[in-house]
Design a protein around this motif. Structure first.
Motif: not given
Length: 325
Positions: A32-47, A75-87
Motif C-alpha cells: 500500500s505504501a508503495d502504491q501511494i508513493n508511486d501515485f504521488f511521484i507520478s504527480k510530481g512529488f520528487s522528494e 513536493k514532499v512525501i513524508i513517511e512515518i514508520i511506527h513500530n510498536s506492539s501497542g494499540t
C-alpha cells in the motif's frame, strides 16, 4: 475514510493527502505504501523524507517546514514508520492529524498496530482527516486475486497457473508469495513458460552476497538470501552487516572524495567491483537505506519487535533496491 488494502487504488485520487496504514499483514502495508508513493511521484512529488521513533517529537515541525514550500517548489512525501506492539499511536504522531492538508506534502503513517477500536476517539480523529488503509489477512479468493494482480508481467494463462501454484504452496503466507513473485519478475521470460517453480539445494556463504550486490546481480543475490534463510538463518545478522557495509562504504565515498576504498577496509581485489557499483549508485537512494539497515540490524538481534518473515522480506527488498538501477 476507511478502505482495505486491496481496494486502495480506487481512493488515491479522492482522499486527503494523509494516510494511516495498519494491520497484521506486513506485505500489504508495504504494498500500500508503495502504491501511494508511486501515485504521488507520478504527480510530481520528487522528494521523500522518512521519520522513525527518533524523529517523532519533530514530526509536526518537519511537516510544517515542508508545507511552507522550498525555493524550488518541491513536493514532499513524508513517511512515518511506527513500530510498536501497542494499540494506539503516540501523541507526537496523532498531533499531525490535526494539521490541515497541504498541496505540496503527502503524509504516510505506517504502523505495526494490528487491531484498532473503530469507536475510539483517536481513530475517529484520523478517519475525519485521512484515509485509513486496513491491511489484514486476506480471504482465499482475495489472496488469489492479489497474487494474480502481481503477475501482470505474464500472459493470462501462465498467470493463472502460477497463481494456483503459489496460493497452494504458500496458502495464507503473503510474505512467501511475494518473495516468489519478486524472484519470478527477475527470472521469468516467455522462454520459461510452463516451467515449474523449483528450489535448488545449492549452498552459499554469506560473503558471496557482497559480490552479487556490487555486481548488480539481483537474481543471484536473492537466490543467496533465499538459500541462507532456508538452510542457515543464523547468518541473518552477518548478512545485515554485509549489506550495511556496502551502503556505508558507498555513502562515505560520495561524501569524501579524498578517501580510497582501501582506507575503508575494502580488499584490493574487490576495489574495481566497488568502483563500478558506486558509479551506478545514487546517494539520494542510499541515504534512506542507511537508516533502514540500522533497524534491520536491531531486528537481527531481536530488538526491533518485527517477525522473522518481515525481517527477511525487508532485507530482500533492500537488496533489490541496491541492485536495481
Amino acid at each position: 475514510m476507511i478502505c482495505n488494502a486491496t481496494s486502495i487504488k480506487k481512493y488515491l485520487d479522492k482522499s486527503p493527502k494523509i494516510f494511516f496504514l495498519y494491520g497484521s499483514e506486513i506485505v500489504l502495508i508495504n504494498d500500500s505504501a508503495d502504491q501511494i508513493n508511486d501515485f504521488f511521484i507520478s504527480k510530481g512529488f520528487s522528494e521523500r523524507i522518512i521519520l522513525t521513533k527518533e524523529n517523532f517529537k519533530d514530526a509536526h515541525k518537519i511537516i510544517m517546514q515542508n508545507a511552507g514550500g522550498s525555493l524550488f517548489g518541491s513536493k514532499v512525501i513524508i513517511e512515518i514508520i511506527h513500530n510498536s506492539s501497542g494499540t494506539t499511536l503516540p501523541k507526537d504522531i496523532l498531533s499531525i492529524f490535526d494539521t490541515q492538508n497541504f498541496d505540496n506534502v503527502v503524509i504516510i503513517v505506517r504502523s505495526t498496530i494490528k487491531k484498532v477500536n473503530k469507536n475510539s476517539a483517536w481513530i475517529k480523529l484520523i478517519d475525519s482527516k485521512a484515509l485509513i488503509v486496513e491491511c489484514n489477512k486476506l480471504k482465499t479468493y482475495e489472496e488469489k486475486a492479489w497474487v494474480k494482480d502481481r503477475l501482470d508481467f505474464m500472459n493470462k494463462s501462465e498467470a493463472d497457473k502460477y497463481t494456483e501454484r503459489l496460493t497452494s504452496m504458500f496458502s495464507g503466507n503473503l510474505v512467501a508469495q511475494n518473495n516468489e513473485i519478486n524472484l519470478l519478475k527477475i527470472t521469468y521470460s516467455k522462454n520459461t513458460e510452463n516451467k515449474k517453480i523449483e528450489y535448488d539445494d545449492a549452498e552459499f556463504m554469506p560473503y558471496e552476497l557482497e559480490d552479487k550486490i556490487i555486481e548488480l546481480d539481483t537474481k543471484n543475490a536473492i537466490r543467496i538470501i533465499h538459500t541462507i534463510k532456508k538452510n542457515e538463518d543464523h547468518y541473518a545478522q552477518y548478512l545485515v552487516s554485509i549489506v550495511g557495509s556496502i551502503i556505508n562504504t558507498s555513502i562515505s565515498m560520495f561524501q569524501n572524495k579524498k578517501l580510497s576504498l582501501e582506507d575503508l577496509g575494502i580488499w584490493r581485489s574487490k576495489v574495481p567491483g566497488y568502483k563500478k557499483f558506486i558509479t551506478k549508485c545514487n546517494i539520494k537512494k542510499l541515504m534512506p537505506l542507511q537508516k533502514q539497515i540500522y533497524h534491520l540490524d536491531l531486528a537481527s538481534k531481536g530488538l526491533a519487535g518485527i517477525s522473522k518473515e518481515q525481517f527477511w522480506y525487508e532485507l530482500e527488498n533492500m537488496v533489490v533496491q541496491l541492485t536495481s538501477n
